[in-house]
Design a protein around this motif. Structure first.
Motif, PDB file in Angstrom:
ATOM      1  N   ILE A 186      18.172 -19.235  25.773  1.00 18.26           N
ATOM      2  CA  ILE A 186      18.920 -20.103  26.685  1.00 18.26           C
ATOM      3  C   ILE A 186      19.967 -20.807  25.819  1.00 18.26           C
ATOM      4  O   ILE A 186      19.634 -21.614  24.958  1.00 18.26           O
ATOM      5  N   GLY A 187      21.208 -20.435  26.019  1.00 14.83           N
ATOM      6  CA  GLY A 187      22.252 -20.929  25.133  1.00 14.83           C
ATOM      7  C   GLY A 187      23.599 -20.995  25.804  1.00 14.83           C
ATOM      8  O   GLY A 187      23.700 -21.123  27.038  1.00 14.83           O
ATOM      9  N   ASN A 188      24.648 -20.893  25.004  1.00 12.26           N
ATOM     10  CA  ASN A 188      26.018 -21.055  25.467  1.00 12.26           C
ATOM     11  C   ASN A 188      26.594 -19.688  25.858  1.00 12.26           C
ATOM     12  O   ASN A 188      26.739 -18.816  25.004  1.00 12.26           O
ATOM     13  N   PRO A 189      26.956 -19.459  27.127  1.00 11.42           N
ATOM     14  CA  PRO A 189      27.493 -18.156  27.527  1.00 11.42           C
ATOM     15  C   PRO A 189      28.785 -17.778  26.810  1.00 11.42           C
ATOM     16  O   PRO A 189      29.123 -16.600  26.725  1.00 11.42           O
ATOM     17  N   ALA A 190      29.501 -18.766  26.274  1.00 11.04           N
ATOM     18  CA  ALA A 190      30.718 -18.457  25.513  1.00 11.04           C
ATOM     19  C   ALA A 190      30.401 -17.594  24.293  1.00 11.04           C
ATOM     20  O   ALA A 190      31.233 -16.791  23.856  1.00 11.04           O
ATOM     21  N   HIS A 191      29.197 -17.717  23.747  1.00  5.72           N
ATOM     22  CA  HIS A 191      28.828 -16.919  22.576  1.00  5.72           C
ATOM     23  C   HIS A 191      28.771 -15.433  22.924  1.00  5.72           C
ATOM     24  O   HIS A 191      29.170 -14.590  22.122  1.00  5.72           O
ATOM     25  N   ASP A 192      28.277 -15.099  24.111  1.00  3.47           N
ATOM     26  CA  ASP A 192      28.264 -13.695  24.543  1.00  3.47           C
ATOM     27  C   ASP A 192      29.683 -13.163  24.702  1.00  3.47           C
ATOM     28  O   ASP A 192      29.972 -12.018  24.346  1.00  3.47           O
ATOM     29  N   LEU A 193      30.568 -13.988  25.227  1.00  2.41           N
ATOM     30  CA  LEU A 193      31.962 -13.569  25.395  1.00  2.41           C
ATOM     31  C   LEU A 193      32.621 -13.284  24.051  1.00  2.41           C
ATOM     32  O   LEU A 193      33.319 -12.269  23.890  1.00  2.41           O
ATOM     33  N   ILE A 194      32.405 -14.144  23.087  1.00  2.00           N
ATOM     34  CA  ILE A 194      33.016 -13.953  21.772  1.00  2.00           C
ATOM     35  C   ILE A 194      32.438 -12.719  21.087  1.00  2.00           C
ATOM     36  O   ILE A 194      33.173 -11.919  20.498  1.00  2.00           O
ATOM     37  N   ARG A 195      31.122 -12.552  21.178  1.00  3.28           N
ATOM     38  CA  ARG A 195      30.471 -11.391  20.544  1.00  3.28           C
ATOM     39  C   ARG A 195      30.965 -10.088  21.170  1.00  3.28           C
ATOM     40  O   ARG A 195      31.248  -9.117  20.460  1.00  3.28           O
ATOM     41  N   LEU A 196      31.091 -10.054  22.498  1.00  2.00           N
ATOM     42  CA  LEU A 196      31.606  -8.868  23.172  1.00  2.00           C
ATOM     43  C   LEU A 196      33.064  -8.624  22.773  1.00  2.00           C
ATOM     44  O   LEU A 196      33.471  -7.482  22.516  1.00  2.00           O
ATOM     45  N   GLY A 197      33.852  -9.691  22.717  1.00  6.65           N
ATOM     46  CA  GLY A 197      35.255  -9.557  22.328  1.00  6.65           C
ATOM     47  C   GLY A 197      35.411  -9.005  20.921  1.00  6.65           C
ATOM     48  O   GLY A 197      36.261  -8.144  20.662  1.00  6.65           O
ATOM     49  N   LEU A 198      34.583  -9.470  19.991  1.00 10.54           N
ATOM     50  CA  LEU A 198      34.627  -8.958  18.617  1.00 10.54           C
ATOM     51  C   LEU A 198      34.278  -7.473  18.590  1.00 10.54           C
ATOM     52  O   LEU A 198      34.936  -6.681  17.904  1.00 10.54           O
ATOM     53  N   SER A 199      33.250  -7.093  19.339  1.00  3.74           N
ATOM     54  CA  SER A 199      32.844  -5.688  19.380  1.00  3.74           C
ATOM     55  C   SER A 199      33.952  -4.804  19.946  1.00  3.74           C
ATOM     56  O   SER A 199      34.259  -3.738  19.406  1.00  3.74           O
ATOM     57  N   LEU A 200      34.583  -5.236  21.022  1.00  7.24           N
ATOM     58  CA  LEU A 200      35.683  -4.482  21.628  1.00  7.24           C
ATOM     59  C   LEU A 200      36.880  -4.389  20.680  1.00  7.24           C
ATOM     60  O   LEU A 200      37.497  -3.331  20.535  1.00  7.24           O
ATOM     61  N   ALA A 201      37.206  -5.502  20.037  1.00 15.18           N
ATOM     62  CA  ALA A 201      38.353  -5.510  19.123  1.00 15.18           C
ATOM     63  C   ALA A 201      38.110  -4.582  17.937  1.00 15.18           C
ATOM     64  O   ALA A 201      39.018  -3.863  17.491  1.00 15.18           O
ATOM     65  N   THR A 202      36.885  -4.567  17.423  1.00 19.07           N
ATOM     66  CA  THR A 202      36.564  -3.693  16.295  1.00 19.07           C
ATOM     67  C   THR A 202      36.604  -2.228  16.711  1.00 19.07           C
ATOM     68  O   THR A 202      37.065  -1.366  15.961  1.00 19.07           O
ATOM     69  N   ALA A 203      36.109  -1.936  17.929  1.00 19.17           N
ATOM     70  CA  ALA A 203      36.166  -0.567  18.441  1.00 19.17           C
ATOM     71  C   ALA A 203      37.615  -0.118  18.620  1.00 19.17           C
ATOM     72  O   ALA A 203      37.954   1.037  18.365  1.00 19.17           O
ATOM     73  N   ALA A 204      38.470  -1.025  19.054  1.00 19.44           N
ATOM     74  CA  ALA A 204      39.891  -0.689  19.212  1.00 19.44           C
ATOM     75  C   ALA A 204      40.535  -0.377  17.868  1.00 19.44           C
ATOM     76  O   ALA A 204      41.322   0.571  17.747  1.00 19.44           O
ATOM     77  N   ARG A 205      40.193  -1.145  16.843  1.00 21.95           N
ATOM     78  CA  ARG A 205      40.729  -0.878  15.513  1.00 21.95           C
ATOM     79  C   ARG A 205      40.242   0.477  15.002  1.00 21.95           C
ATOM     80  O   ARG A 205      40.984   1.231  14.373  1.00 21.95           O
ATOM     81  N   GLY A 206      38.973   0.791  15.301  1.00 28.37           N
ATOM     82  CA  GLY A 206      38.438   2.088  14.905  1.00 28.37           C
ATOM     83  C   GLY A 206      39.092   3.245  15.619  1.00 28.37           C
ATOM     84  O   GLY A 206      39.038   4.389  15.150  1.00 28.37           O
ATOM     85  N   SER A 207      39.712   2.967  16.766  1.00 27.51           N
ATOM     86  CA  SER A 207      40.435   3.995  17.518  1.00 27.51           C
ATOM     87  C   SER A 207      41.924   4.010  17.172  1.00 27.51           C
ATOM     88  O   SER A 207      42.707   4.667  17.865  1.00 27.51           O
ATOM     89  N   ASP A 208      42.308   3.272  16.130  1.00 27.29           N
ATOM     90  CA  ASP A 208      43.706   3.205  15.674  1.00 27.29           C
ATOM     91  C   ASP A 208      44.648   2.693  16.757  1.00 27.29           C
ATOM     92  O   ASP A 208      45.816   3.110  16.841  1.00 27.29           O
ATOM     93  N   LEU A 209      44.154   1.779  17.585  1.00 28.54           N
ATOM     94  CA  LEU A 209      45.006   1.180  18.609  1.00 28.54           C
ATOM     95  C   LEU A 209      45.710  -0.041  18.031  1.00 28.54           C
ATOM     96  O   LEU A 209      45.126  -0.776  17.223  1.00 28.54           O
ATOM     97  N   PRO A 210      46.938  -0.305  18.441  1.00 26.67           N
ATOM     98  CA  PRO A 210      47.685  -1.448  17.893  1.00 26.67           C
ATOM     99  C   PRO A 210      47.119  -2.773  18.383  1.00 26.67           C
ATOM    100  O   PRO A 210      46.369  -2.837  19.370  1.00 26.67           O
ATOM    101  N   GLY A 211      47.502  -3.831  17.670  1.00 25.95           N
ATOM    102  CA  GLY A 211      47.015  -5.160  18.007  1.00 25.95           C
ATOM    103  C   GLY A 211      47.381  -5.604  19.407  1.00 25.95           C
ATOM    104  O   GLY A 211      46.675  -6.402  20.023  1.00 25.95           O
TER     105      GLY A 211
END
Length: 395
Positions: free
Chosen positions: A86-111
């Motif tokens: 039971i915690g802060n839902p913003a933490h899930d958003l940030i963790r998901l965002g980091l995962s998506l951003a890292t996957a995008a970098r791994g796909s050679d997509l631009p910033g």
């Protein structure tokens, strides 16, 4: 059979290798670094405090995927709740965002694509908070829907072939599955003979609860990186039918451990970690929660769940530009729905207002989220390179 020390050494070697394979794999395998950043970074002080609800705690791409309930329906839900608190839902958003951003970098997509992903992510999440009953993310992801469609067509033979490399109901010992000690086998046999455990498995199979349930085979399961130092087993259980024949279920048993994710002050959670994981699943992922039970075995706290052929994880090797943006919205909608179903209308309205307050345009990302992703991406990239250097030197 490897002894516990050898098991841990082999698991640590596997974990190190997997995390060295890509920045995305490093992010997935290093929850601790994420929360260290949250505790230490000046940027994290701008992260808003949302309502105290059950959160995944480790909300990356691999922890989302199709899940079946006991009646065969399938939905994309959160599929791993080991870190749930039971915690802060913003933490899930940030963790998901980091995962998506890292996957995008791994796909050679631009910033610029990463920026668009974060915009769509917050829009998809906000849509779910606004109306968690719609089930419609607005723009659907081809990757997410294709995995869901594939899950619907799967049967026991697919699960056995994928997880066991066999269709016959035996667990082949080898790289993934290790022989049990006599004590472990006896404990598992006793566990599945308990009426309440057998009744849960029978109820999921749609069979009367007075039918016979027995353990057919079991093995220690070297699965992923999260089993390091913990008990993890796969078991095949036989269920007697009305005609006197046997059907089979594959059951996962996993030791629960103290979460790294920070809980909200005063959060009322079960003291037992397995009970915590099951309670979180019932709130966040009802399809999964209906198939789980906390148990005690070998003086440890474990949770058990029947694995169904429909249970899959999202494996994203490559994102296209458009698909990356659509997937971000769709997956954030899934997480938002899991959060929103725990909130009353007034709480959802208040949380939505907080999310919208820091957006400079209709499709802009809240600055606290964007700055968090930028900061985390940099710290994890540096951590990944250091990890690779240590791995190369050790090898």
């Amino acid at each position: 059979m490897p002894n516990p020390a050898d098991r841990n050494a082999m698991l640590e070697a596997r974990r190190t290798l997997k995390m060295a394979q890509s920045p995305h794999a490093y992010v997935r395998g290093n929850t601790a670094k994420f929360y260290e950043w949250l505790a230490a970074s000046p940027v994290s002080r701008r992260v808003p405090t949302g309502p105290a609800i059950w959160i995944c705690g480790d909300c990356h791409l691999g922890n989302l995927g199709p899940i079946a309930n006991g009646q065969g329906s399938v939905e994309i839900q959160i599929r791993d709740l080991d870190q749930a608190v039971i915690g802060n839902p913003a933490h899930d958003l940030i963790r998901l965002g980091l995962s998506l951003a890292t996957a995008a970098r791994g796909s050679d997509l631009p910033g610029v694509v990463t920026m668009r992903m974060m915009e769509e992510m917050i829009d998809g999440y906000a849509a779910a908070i606004h109306d968690p009953t719609s089930g419609v993310p607005g723009v659907e992801s081809d990757i997410v829907r294709s995995v869901e469609r594939a899950a619907l067509g799967r049967r026991w033979r697919h699960l056995a072939k994928e997880r066991l490399d066999a269709v016959e109901p035996r667990i082949p010992l080898g790289k993934k599955f290790w022989e049990l000690s006599a004590e472990e086998r006896e404990a598992l046999t006793t566990l599945f003979a308990e009426k309440h455990v057998g009744a849960m498995i029978l109820s999921l199979q749609g069979k009367p609860k007075d039918r016979e349930v027995r353990l057919v085979d079991a093995a220690y399961w070297m699965k992923g990186c999260s089993s390091l130092g913990l008990l993890r087993y796969a078991a095949i259980v036989a269920l007697k039918t009305r005609k006197g024949r046997w059907s089979y279920a594959l059951v996962d048993l996993k030791e629960a451990t103290t979460p790294i994710a920070p809980a909200a002050p005063g959060a009322d959670m079960p003291d037992d970690d397995a009970e915590r994981v099951v309670a979180a699943a019932r709130h966040l992922s009802p399809y999964l929660g209906s198939r789980m039970m906390p148990v005690r075995m070998l003086d440890r706290s474990l949770f058990i769940r029947e694995l169904t052929p429909q249970d899959l994880k999202l494996e994203v090797d490559q994102f296209s530009h458009g698909e990356a943006v659509r997937a971000a919205r769709h997956l954030a909608f899934v997480v938002g729905t899991a959060h929103a179903r725990q909130m009353d209308p007034a709480t959802r309205t208040e949380w939505l207002a907080i999310l919208e307050a820091d957006r400079r345009g209709t499709l802009d990302t809240p600055s606290w989220l964007w700055e968090s992703i930028v900061s985390l991406s940099g710290s994890h990239e540096a951590g990944y390179l250091d990890h690779c250097r240590r791995y190369a030197l050790a090898a």
